[in-house]
Structure formats: C-alpha cells, structure tokens
Write an enzyme that holds these catalytic residues in place. Sequence first.
Site, PDB file in Angstrom:
ATOM      1  N   ASP A   1       0.809  -1.224   0.000  1.00 55.98           N
ATOM      2  CA  ASP A   1       0.000   0.000   0.000  1.00 55.98           C
ATOM      3  C   ASP A   1       0.841   1.272   0.000  1.00 55.98           C
ATOM      4  O   ASP A   1       0.427   2.301   0.535  1.00 55.98           O
ATOM      5  CB  ASP A   1      -0.962   0.014   1.204  1.00 55.98           C
ATOM      6  CG  ASP A   1      -1.860  -1.204   1.219  1.00 55.98           C
ATOM      7  OD1 ASP A   1      -2.170  -1.711   0.130  1.00 55.98           O
ATOM      8  OD2 ASP A   1      -2.232  -1.646   2.318  1.00 55.98           O
ATOM      9  N   GLU A   2       1.992   1.228  -0.622  1.00 49.54           N
ATOM     10  CA  GLU A   2       2.881   2.394  -0.651  1.00 49.54           C
ATOM     11  C   GLU A   2       2.416   3.437  -1.670  1.00 49.54           C
ATOM     12  O   GLU A   2       2.948   4.557  -1.697  1.00 49.54           O
ATOM     13  CB  GLU A   2       4.313   1.953  -1.006  1.00 49.54           C
ATOM     14  CG  GLU A   2       4.976   1.019   0.008  1.00 49.54           C
ATOM     15  CD  GLU A   2       4.703  -0.454  -0.280  1.00 49.54           C
ATOM     16  OE1 GLU A   2       3.853  -0.736  -1.151  1.00 49.54           O
ATOM     17  OE2 GLU A   2       5.330  -1.309   0.365  1.00 49.54           O
ATOM     18  N   GLY A   3       1.459   3.048  -2.523  1.00 51.06           N
ATOM     19  CA  GLY A   3       1.001   3.960  -3.571  1.00 51.06           C
ATOM     20  C   GLY A   3       1.485   3.514  -4.948  1.00 51.06           C
ATOM     21  O   GLY A   3       1.613   4.320  -5.869  1.00 51.06           O
ATOM     22  N   LYS A   4       1.699   2.195  -5.094  1.00 46.44           N
ATOM     23  CA  LYS A   4       2.220   1.655  -6.357  1.00 46.44           C
ATOM     24  C   LYS A   4       1.278   1.970  -7.520  1.00 46.44           C
ATOM     25  O   LYS A   4       1.725   2.371  -8.592  1.00 46.44           O
ATOM     26  CB  LYS A   4       2.420   0.129  -6.241  1.00 46.44           C
ATOM     27  CG  LYS A   4       3.437  -0.266  -5.163  1.00 46.44           C
ATOM     28  CD  LYS A   4       3.534  -1.763  -4.993  1.00 46.44           C
ATOM     29  CE  LYS A   4       2.324  -2.388  -4.351  1.00 46.44           C
ATOM     30  NZ  LYS A   4       2.114  -2.051  -2.929  1.00 46.44           N
TER      31      LYS A   4
ATOM     32  N   LYS B   1      -0.928   4.372  -7.963  1.00 51.14           N
ATOM     33  CA  LYS B   1      -0.873   5.779  -8.374  1.00 51.14           C
ATOM     34  C   LYS B   1       0.372   6.051  -9.223  1.00 51.14           C
ATOM     35  O   LYS B   1       0.299   6.659 -10.291  1.00 51.14           O
ATOM     36  CB  LYS B   1      -0.873   6.704  -7.154  1.00 51.14           C
ATOM     37  CG  LYS B   1      -0.655   8.136  -7.618  1.00 51.14           C
ATOM     38  CD  LYS B   1      -0.161   9.130  -6.637  1.00 51.14           C
ATOM     39  CE  LYS B   1       0.514  10.249  -7.435  1.00 51.14           C
ATOM     40  NZ  LYS B   1       0.528  11.531  -6.784  1.00 51.14           N
TER      41      LYS B   1
ATOM     42  N   ASN C   1      -5.164 -10.131  -3.811  1.00 51.29           N
ATOM     43  CA  ASN C   1      -4.866  -9.595  -2.471  1.00 51.29           C
ATOM     44  C   ASN C   1      -4.400  -8.146  -2.605  1.00 51.29           C
ATOM     45  O   ASN C   1      -4.508  -7.361  -1.664  1.00 51.29           O
ATOM     46  CB  ASN C   1      -3.825 -10.442  -1.722  1.00 51.29           C
ATOM     47  CG  ASN C   1      -2.590 -10.774  -2.545  1.00 51.29           C
ATOM     48  OD1 ASN C   1      -2.543 -10.521  -3.741  1.00 51.29           O
ATOM     49  ND2 ASN C   1      -1.593 -11.344  -1.900  1.00 51.29           N
TER      50      ASN C   1
ATOM     51  N   GLY D   1      -4.455  -4.256  -3.823  1.00 50.41           N
ATOM     52  CA  GLY D   1      -5.469  -3.229  -4.113  1.00 50.41           C
ATOM     53  C   GLY D   1      -4.705  -1.978  -4.486  1.00 50.41           C
ATOM     54  O   GLY D   1      -4.098  -1.357  -3.628  1.00 50.41           O
TER      55      GLY D   1
ATOM     56  N   GLN E   1       2.053  -6.045  -3.223  1.00 50.10           N
ATOM     57  CA  GLN E   1       2.491  -6.158  -1.820  1.00 50.10           C
ATOM     58  C   GLN E   1       3.779  -5.341  -1.620  1.00 50.10           C
ATOM     59  O   GLN E   1       3.987  -4.364  -2.311  1.00 50.10           O
ATOM     60  CB  GLN E   1       2.685  -7.617  -1.388  1.00 50.10           C
ATOM     61  CG  GLN E   1       1.387  -8.405  -1.281  1.00 50.10           C
ATOM     62  CD  GLN E   1       0.826  -8.876  -2.611  1.00 50.10           C
ATOM     63  OE1 GLN E   1       1.503  -9.515  -3.382  1.00 50.10           O
ATOM     64  NE2 GLN E   1      -0.419  -8.561  -2.895  1.00 50.10           N
TER      65      GLN E   1
ATOM     66  N   THR F   1       2.970 -12.658   2.715  1.00 48.54           N
ATOM     67  CA  THR F   1       2.158 -13.253   1.662  1.00 48.54           C
ATOM     68  C   THR F   1       2.923 -14.466   1.114  1.00 48.54           C
ATOM     69  O   THR F   1       3.981 -14.823   1.643  1.00 48.54           O
ATOM     70  CB  THR F   1       1.804 -12.212   0.575  1.00 48.54           C
ATOM     71  OG1 THR F   1       0.815 -12.785  -0.298  1.00 48.54           O
ATOM     72  CG2 THR F   1       3.029 -11.764  -0.224  1.00 48.54           C
TER      73      THR F   1
HETATM   74  P1  GDP Z   1      -0.771   0.350  -3.502  1.00 41.65           P
HETATM   75  O1  GDP Z   1      -1.339  -0.949  -3.042  1.00 41.65           O
HETATM   76  O2  GDP Z   1       0.695   0.441  -3.269  1.00 41.65           O
HETATM   77  O3  GDP Z   1      -1.147   0.700  -4.911  1.00 41.65           O
HETATM   78  O4  GDP Z   1      -1.427   1.463  -2.554  1.00 41.65           O
HETATM   79  P2  GDP Z   1      -2.979   1.587  -2.177  1.00 41.65           P
HETATM   80  O5  GDP Z   1      -3.712   2.105  -3.343  1.00 41.65           O
HETATM   81  O6  GDP Z   1      -3.479   0.346  -1.549  1.00 41.65           O
HETATM   82  O7  GDP Z   1      -2.908   2.629  -0.992  1.00 41.65           O
HETATM   83  C1  GDP Z   1      -2.378   3.906  -1.165  1.00 41.65           C
HETATM   84  C2  GDP Z   1      -3.479   4.921  -0.809  1.00 41.65           C
HETATM   85  O8  GDP Z   1      -2.884   6.206  -0.694  1.00 41.65           O
HETATM   86  C3  GDP Z   1      -4.549   5.056  -1.864  1.00 41.65           C
HETATM   87  O9  GDP Z   1      -5.753   5.420  -1.263  1.00 41.65           O
HETATM   88  C4  GDP Z   1      -4.022   6.195  -2.732  1.00 41.65           C
HETATM   89  O10 GDP Z   1      -5.053   6.898  -3.408  1.00 41.65           O
HETATM   90  C5  GDP Z   1      -3.386   7.068  -1.706  1.00 41.65           C
HETATM   91  N1  GDP Z   1      -2.218   7.831  -2.136  1.00 41.65           N
HETATM   92  C6  GDP Z   1      -1.237   7.480  -3.015  1.00 41.65           C
HETATM   93  N2  GDP Z   1      -0.277   8.441  -3.051  1.00 41.65           N
HETATM   94  C7  GDP Z   1      -0.667   9.393  -2.175  1.00 41.65           C
HETATM   95  C8  GDP Z   1      -0.088  10.636  -1.738  1.00 41.65           C
HETATM   96  O11 GDP Z   1       1.003  11.020  -2.145  1.00 41.65           O
HETATM   97  N3  GDP Z   1      -0.786  11.324  -0.792  1.00 41.65           N
HETATM   98  C9  GDP Z   1      -1.974  10.921  -0.288  1.00 41.65           C
HETATM   99  N4  GDP Z   1      -2.577  11.690   0.616  1.00 41.65           N
HETATM  100  N5  GDP Z   1      -2.549   9.769  -0.689  1.00 41.65           N
HETATM  101  C10 GDP Z   1      -1.890   9.018  -1.595  1.00 41.65           C
HETATM  102  P1  IMO Z   2      -0.844  -4.197  -2.261  1.00 41.93           P
HETATM  103  O1  IMO Z   2      -0.371  -4.721  -3.584  1.00 41.93           O
HETATM  104  C1  IMO Z   2      -1.025  -4.622   2.047  1.00 41.93           C
HETATM  105  C2  IMO Z   2      -1.103  -8.700   3.632  1.00 41.93           C
HETATM  106  C3  IMO Z   2      -2.393  -9.146   4.300  1.00 41.93           C
HETATM  107  C4  IMO Z   2      -1.848 -10.138   5.287  1.00 41.93           C
HETATM  108  C5  IMO Z   2      -0.695 -10.800   4.538  1.00 41.93           C
HETATM  109  C6  IMO Z   2      -1.071 -12.106   3.847  1.00 41.93           C
HETATM  110  O2  IMO Z   2      -2.135  -3.492  -2.328  1.00 41.93           O
HETATM  111  O3  IMO Z   2       0.235  -3.413  -1.596  1.00 41.93           O
HETATM  112  P2  IMO Z   2      -2.553 -12.800   1.780  1.00 41.93           P
HETATM  113  O4  IMO Z   2      -3.957 -12.416   1.405  1.00 41.93           O
HETATM  114  O5  IMO Z   2      -1.531 -12.464   0.756  1.00 41.93           O
HETATM  115  O6  IMO Z   2      -2.468 -14.229   2.234  1.00 41.93           O
HETATM  116  O7  IMO Z   2      -2.248 -11.928   3.096  1.00 41.93           O
HETATM  117  O8  IMO Z   2      -0.292  -9.852   3.548  1.00 41.93           O
HETATM  118  N1  IMO Z   2      -1.290  -8.187   2.247  1.00 41.93           N
HETATM  119  C7  IMO Z   2      -1.221  -6.905   1.925  1.00 41.93           C
HETATM  120  N2  IMO Z   2      -1.077  -5.803   2.700  1.00 41.93           N
HETATM  121  N3  IMO Z   2      -1.088  -4.509   0.705  1.00 41.93           N
HETATM  122  C8  IMO Z   2      -1.213  -5.595  -0.077  1.00 41.93           C
HETATM  123  O9  IMO Z   2      -1.134  -5.530  -1.422  1.00 41.93           O
HETATM  124  C9  IMO Z   2      -1.327  -6.862   0.529  1.00 41.93           C
HETATM  125  N4  IMO Z   2      -1.481  -8.123   0.065  1.00 41.93           N
HETATM  126  C10 IMO Z   2      -1.443  -8.930   1.138  1.00 41.93           C
HETATM  127  O10 IMO Z   2      -3.043  -8.067   4.922  1.00 41.93           O
HETATM  128  O11 IMO Z   2      -1.309  -9.467   6.393  1.00 41.93           O
HETATM  129 MG    MG Z   3      -2.860  -1.640  -1.784  1.00 41.66          MG
END
Ligand code: GDP
Ligand code: IMO
Ligand code: MG
Length: 423
Positions: free
Chosen positions: A13-16, A18, A38, A40, A224, A239
């Site tokens: 969830d680092e913002g990949k 975006k 898994n 998002g 991830q 994971t």
């Molecule tokens: P991913 O799994 O690495 O693609 O990240 P996610 O989409 O799961 O989570 C990142 C969240 O932070 C999402 O809700 C994005 O819309 C949001 N986001 C991404 N970059 C930024 C940023 O620079 N600032 C803020 N406030 N939100 C961001």
């Molecule tokens: P993105 O690509 C954050 C976490 C789950 C759990 C562990 C194992 O959006 O960054 P799994 O369903 O793979 O068996 O879960 O890994 N997890 C993530 N956490 N971002 C993800 O993907 C994740 N995919 C799995 O919350 O702790």
């Molecule tokens: Mg995510």
Amino acid sequence: MKVDVLLGLQWGDEGKGKVVDVLTPNYNVITRFQGGANAGHSLEFNNMKHVLHLIPSGIFHEQVINIIGNGVVLDPAIFKVEIDALKSKFGIDSTKRLHLAKKANLIIPTHKVLDGAMEQAKGKGKIGSTLKGIGPAYTDKIGRRALRVGDISLDNFEEKYQALKQQHLQLLKLYNYEFDLTELEKEWYEGIELIKQFTLIDAEHVINDYIKEDKSKILAEGAQGSLLDVDYGSYPFVTSSSTICAGACTGMGIAPSKIGQVKGIFKAYCTRVGSGPFPTELFDDDGQKLRDIGREYGSTTGRPRRCGWMDLVALKYSVMLNGVTELIMTKADVLDQFETIKIATAYKINGVEIDYFPYDIEGELEPVFKEFKGWKCDITCKTLENDLPKKLMEYIDFIETETGVPIKIISVGPDRDATVIRK
Ligand code: GDP
Ligand code: IMO
Ligand code: MG
C-alpha cells in the site's frame, strides 16, 4: 531495452497503483509478475478513484499493453468483476489492452474457502490474510497440481478442475468450517468464459521479444511489499509470493541481466494491514492522525491500517534486497500538519543497539528515533521541487544520505497530478 521494476519497500500500500499510472506514459508495456487479488492498487484522476486488484495499473492508457504475468495467481471471478467495472465505469474494452500469461496459475473457489478455514484454525496466530485464496493457490503451484490459465482450452479442463476441487474438499474435512460453493462456482465459471475472450500468451517469449525490440519499454508492477516477501519478510506474517525484484525475473521469465531501473516506493511513514511485527507502530494520537489524514483503510478489505513512523532500518533492508536504483516517496502531504516527525534509525534489543533488520523481528525490540521538525504547510498543490518546504527537503536529504539512493519522485496527494518529479 531492459525491464524497469517498480515495487513496494514496506508492507504494501505504498502507492504503487498511483505511481505506475503516473509513469505509464513513459512505457509501452506494464506487467504484473506476482500476487493476485490480495493487491489493491488505487488510481485517482479526473475526480475519480478506482481500485485495481489483478489488472495492471497501465490499463487506463489506450496505447499500452498490459500483461498479467506467469507469477500471478489469477481468480477468474474477481477478474470478471474488474473487467466489467472497467467497461461500465470507463467504457474500456480490456480485451484490446490486456493479455494473460498461459502459465499464470488459476485460483479456484475452494482456494478461497481453504484460506478462510486455515486462518480460522490459526486463532490468535492468524496472518490477517485478505482471504483471496493466495496462500492455498501458491501451495498448489509449488505442489505441482495447480490449474493454469493455459489449461482452460484443454479438453480435460473440467476433469482437472474437479480433481483439484476434490483434493481441497478432502482437506477441508480437517477443519470445522462451514461453506457453500454454489455462488462461488457460478462466478468462477463465468470468469472462465470471460478469460476465453482474451489473448492468452506465452508471456516469457512475448516479454523477451519486447526486450529485444529496442523501442519497447516495459515496467513491471510489483504487488504487496518487500516486508511481506515469503522469504525475506516478517515470516510467517507474509504473503506467499516473492515480492522482491528477483520475483520479477521468475514471474516474467526474464534473466536478471535484463532488469533495468529498480524503482522502490515507500510512504513517508509506515503502515501495515493484517497481523505481524511492526517496530515503529504507534498506538497514540499520532497513529490515529496518520490513519485519518492518510485515509489508511485497506483498498482490498477496508480494514483500518496500522500506522507508525518511518522505519529506516527496514527501508535500508528493502533497498538492499531489491538493488533499488531510485526511490519514490509517497504521502509526504500526510505529514503536513505534524509538529514533529520521527524516523527510526536503529533498534534496541535488550539494551543493545543494532542497525539491521534482525531474524527475530517479533521479539522485544525498541526503535531508536531521530526527530525532525515538521514543515506545517499544505504541499498538496505543489508540483515543482523548488516549491517544496525546506524542512521536507531536509527529511528527504536524510533518507537519501542514509540509503545512498536518490528520491526521484515525491507524491503529495492521491491524484495523478499531485506528483513532484525531480530532475
Ligand atoms: P498500492 O497498493 O501500493 O497501490 O497502494 P494503495 O492504493 O493500496 O494505498 C495507497 C493509498 O494512498 C490510496 O488510497 C491512494 O489513493 C493514496 N495515495 C497514493 N499516493 C498518495 C499521496 O502522495 N498522498 C496521499 N494523501 N494519498 C496518496
Ligand atoms: P498491495 O499490492 C497490504 C497482507 C495481508 C496479510 C498478509 C497475507 O495493495 O500493496 P494474503 O492475502 O496475501 O495471504 O495476506 O499480507 N497483504 C497486503 N497488505 N497490501 C497488499 O497488497 C497486501 N497483500 C497482502 O493483509 O497481512
Ligand atoms: Mg494496496
């Protein structure tokens, strides 16, 4: 032309999503190489937010080919939901822009049931899986009994499906877990029918042919993060795939020498969703503030994400594992209102300071923090490096010096346009 890789350096969830969307105009091909639904990955543009789970984040760009690579575990049911949403919300005909690797493994309905049953049986030791069937699907892959996308056209596909399902049903007898497969199977078969409309490719050949053509630029999109890697993450709270750069080679069928830039992405602080160690986790008002301002709720499960300060020890570990050549820092804007910002530079175990990510990350471990003064101004509308506050640049300089890697992109908001690209 070599393949650039973009991957998460923390717990996901680092913002990949975006940033891949922002970078896509520089590429012709975007490919996922591991994980499954898994993931998002959120994208925001034109006042619209969209979350992708299986589909690569280049799908909104018409001229780009997206590939779901060999290393992915593909759930046909979720695939259909995503493809249908792209059509109904954005009018995108994905069959023209998305190709699927024949060697990608299929998630079947009982994988998801097994994921639920196994998590439940773990009780307090549960991993916090997204319950998308990821662990059981990779278990079958390594156990050499999985179904693959390319099997769909085989005459005995149904027979193979039933055989695997029966093995799962036998296994499920060990668990006290209720389930009903009727709806799950209906959605799965509908997904299988949809997959038949897509171009199924020998992705390793296609990608290596692109590499040979000098004009093709490929970006591999990790899912991830490195600290969730099955080998090097905080095992067993990880994971089931190789989320690090090496996974891009096995997940696409390319040689290590064909990897170009390794773009490591990290948040200006840390989050984690699910169970497992998190040395810099905050349980106070600052943690809640990060969650509120950063809208830290899971893109796949909606669960609140655990929040904490930036962990430089962990970041350096990830930089090492991946051979990161450039860094991308996201969500800098979330720190706008903080008086003080902290970074863990070391850990203390039984009073002894260490500066590396230890084997027993779960044990008694206390982070050692360095403090920075906050910049206390809104940076969300900034697009030029020179307009960023001095105190933020000090924070950035420190991370660059410590990691030895330049931060090339600073993301200051969720929207595509809220991005500072440094020269
Ligand atoms: P991913 O799994 O690495 O693609 O990240 P996610 O989409 O799961 O989570 C990142 C969240 O932070 C999402 O809700 C994005 O819309 C949001 N986001 C991404 N970059 C930024 C940023 O620079 N600032 C803020 N406030 N939100 C961001
Ligand atoms: P993105 O690509 C954050 C976490 C789950 C759990 C562990 C194992 O959006 O960054 P799994 O369903 O793979 O068996 O879960 O890994 N997890 C993530 N956490 N971002 C993800 O993907 C994740 N995919 C799995 O919350 O702790
Ligand atoms: Mg995510």
